[in-house]
Design an enzyme around this catalytic site. Structure first.
Site, short mmCIF file in Angstrom:
data_model
loop_
_atom_site.label_atom_id
_atom_site.label_comp_id
_atom_site.label_asym_id
_atom_site.label_seq_id
_atom_site.Cartn_x
_atom_site.Cartn_y
_atom_site.Cartn_z
N TYR A 28 0.83 -1.21 0.00
CA TYR A 28 0.00 0.00 0.00
C TYR A 28 0.86 1.25 0.00
CZ TYR A 28 -2.95 3.79 1.67
OH TYR A 28 -3.57 5.00 1.80
N ASN A 50 1.38 11.40 6.31
CA ASN A 50 0.54 10.43 6.99
C ASN A 50 0.86 10.36 8.48
OD1 ASN A 50 -0.42 7.01 6.11
ND2 ASN A 50 -1.64 8.76 6.65
N HIS A 55 -2.50 17.13 -2.45
CA HIS A 55 -3.05 17.39 -1.13
C HIS A 55 -2.61 18.72 -0.53
CE1 HIS A 55 -4.26 13.24 -1.49
NE2 HIS A 55 -4.89 13.29 -0.33
N ARG A 58 -12.80 32.95 46.97
CA ARG A 58 -12.64 31.93 48.00
C ARG A 58 -12.40 30.53 47.43
NH1 ARG A 58 -17.36 29.65 51.05
NH2 ARG A 58 -18.49 31.44 50.25
#
Length: 514
Positions: free
Chosen positions: A51, A193, A81, A293
């Protein structure tokens, strides 16, 4: 010089590199492992379907890429991208992003060539910030769009910020004799990635949140001083019976600030006096308002939230967040989802919620000082001029109130705001970079609110003329800030003063240990 890959990086390491320009180097032993890992991938991927090496990406992984095109495939991935929009990320955030990406590569599970390591080190050491846009990442399959803009610069394209100005990448590379990256096997996918954008931004958020909390403790102590509050609410004895680390740490910080104050009162001296029993209505308020407080109970969880977020982000910084993971030791490649940013996204959502609460505490403390009916000590809006004719801090309160309101809206979580995309391949995503960027905005806003609070406290101190009664820590802050924000009586625009005070809070070292 900090050796990247020698041991786990810490938040302090990142702060030194990002804010103090500490130089870095790639540890030689770790670099040797990166080389071994690359050579394993080169051998292992031969004659196999892997892949992202000889397939398409994401939902197009079913398409085989020919041997002739496998290197061009990586360039295509980066260029396609690099599609971000909106504002450019600030250079210091980009530097943190690059540190995170570099450190992930140095774990030697990414299959990258050592050229990538050397190039990232050069960019970091020379303060070259790739132009990376805020919008684009969904926080799954990594911060694809933001990291693609990093990749674009690494291959010599796109633009960089250098010495405060935007330049074409190759102009700066040529000037500094930096060689752009040539893809070897899978550097395109390895670069984009990962979770490095959200991690880098998140680490800077934590650094700034720590400083912001330190200032919130300081200002909470100072307001207790100027109204002459009682000391038992931050005492060791009261807080130690509540078994939360953060609460007890905040109480200790307040005690340290106020240890030599001449204004804080001892309850036993003022309210336990038998003479007070003759009064039907007590002149002194027996207990302060909650914003004074309950500081330890409000800021304590914020302290704990920051610390836990730091642990998670440091783990992410030192993790492998690629897909697939190239494992040369086990002689295999493992596919999964280490690029998923849920850990960072959830911590950023928790952090921004905590910081929003911090800004709400500041706004309530500010309101107490400005409302004469509540404090019964100061003129309305701590106006040192003529009531009705001058306005004191009245105008600035609007800014503080509206800014806190924005924080409250921004606190809606991104972690549960998943939108499927990528042909439904990414059917559940983290939105981690969005979460980190929105958290940055909440922190920015909170520094603005605390600046207005500090300005008001200084005006209150001058109204009382109590400078010499302040604790030494409070007096140090008073004296330093009065150098950039003088006492005022007549009405003048205050926006430039507020900006100066905000920059002081952001740039001054922690006034008390975190």
């Amino acid at each position: 010089m900090i050796q990247i890959g020698q041991s786990a990086l810490s938040l302090n390491d990142v702060a030194e590199i990002v804010f103090n320009k500490q130089q870095i180097a790639a540890d030689s032993a770790a670099l040797a492992k990166v080389d071994v890992n690359f050579n394993f991938l080169k051998q292992f991927s031969s004659n196999k379907l892997i892949y992202g090496i000889n397939t398409g990406f994401g939902p197009m992984a079913q398409y085989k890429v020919s041997e002739d095109n496998i290197l061009q495939l990586q360039y295509n991935l980066i260029r396609s991208h690099a599609s971000g929009s909106s504002n450019l990320m600030a250079p210091h955030l980009v530097k943190a992003l690059m540190i995170a990406r570099l450190n992930s590569f140095m774990q030697a599970y990414s299959g990258v060539h050592t050229d990538v390591i050397e190039l990232l080190v050069a960019l970091i050491n020379n303060d070259i910030a790739p132009c990376i846009f805020e919008h684009g990442g969904v926080g799954a399959s990594g911060d694809l769009v933001q990291l693609a803009h990093l990749g674009l610069v690494l291959i010599g394209e796109g633009e960089v910020i250098f010495e405060g100005e935007v330049h074409p990448t190759m102009d700066i590379f040529s000037r500094l004799n930096i060689k752009p990256l040539n893809i070897h096997i899978r550097e395109g996918l390895a670069i984009i990635n990962g979770t490095s954008a959200m991690t880098g931004i998140g680490l800077v958020n934590i650094i700034r949140a720590r400083k912001l909390l330190s200032w919130s403790v300081m200002l909470s102590a100072m307001i207790n001083e100027v109204v002459q509050a009682f000391d038992d609410h931050y005492s060791f004895e009261l807080n130690v019976v509540k078994h939360h680390k953060g609460q007890n740490k905040i109480a200790g910080m307040m005690r340290e600030v106020l240890k030599d104050s001449k204004m804080i009162r001892d309850r036993s001296e003022h309210l336990y006096n038998p003479d007070n029993l003759d009064q039907e209505v007590f002149e002194d308020k027996v207990q302060e308002y909650y914003s004074l407080r309950c500081v330890t109970q409000v800021l304590g969880p914020i302290y704990d939230t920051i610390n836990y977020a730091q642990d998670v982000l440091e783990n992410e910084l030192n993790s492998v967040n690629d897909n697939p993971v190239i494992d040369h030791e086990n002689q295999n490649i493992f596919h999964g989802g280490n690029f998923h940013g849920d850990y960072v996204s959830l911590e950023m959502d928790k952090l921004k919620t905590a910081i929003t609460k911090l800004s709400m505490l500041s706004e309530r403390q500010l309101n107490y000082l400005l409302n004469s009916k509540l404090n019964q000590k100061f003129p309305p809006f701590v106006n040192l001029g003529v009531l009705g004719f001058n306005f004191g801090m009245q105008g600035m309160q609007f800014t503080a109130t509206s800014t806190v309101a924005e924080n409250q809206t921004l606190s809606f979580p991104m972690y549960v705001h998943s939108i499927p995309n990528n042909n439904d391949n990414q059917d559940i995503v983290s939105m981690g970079t969005n979460a980190a960027l929105i958290t940055k905005k909440v922190i920015d806003n909170s520094f603005e609110v605390l600046s207005i609070q500090l300005m008001t406290i200084l005006q209150a101190i001058d109204y009382l003329g109590c400078q010499e009664k302040l604790s030494s820590a409070s007096h140090e802050v008073y004296a330093a800030v009065r150098q950039i924000f003088p006492k005022f009586v007549e009405d003048l625009p205050k926006y430039k003063d507020a900006k100066k005070v905000k920059e002081y809070l952001e740039n001054t070292g922690l006034v008390i240990p975190f």
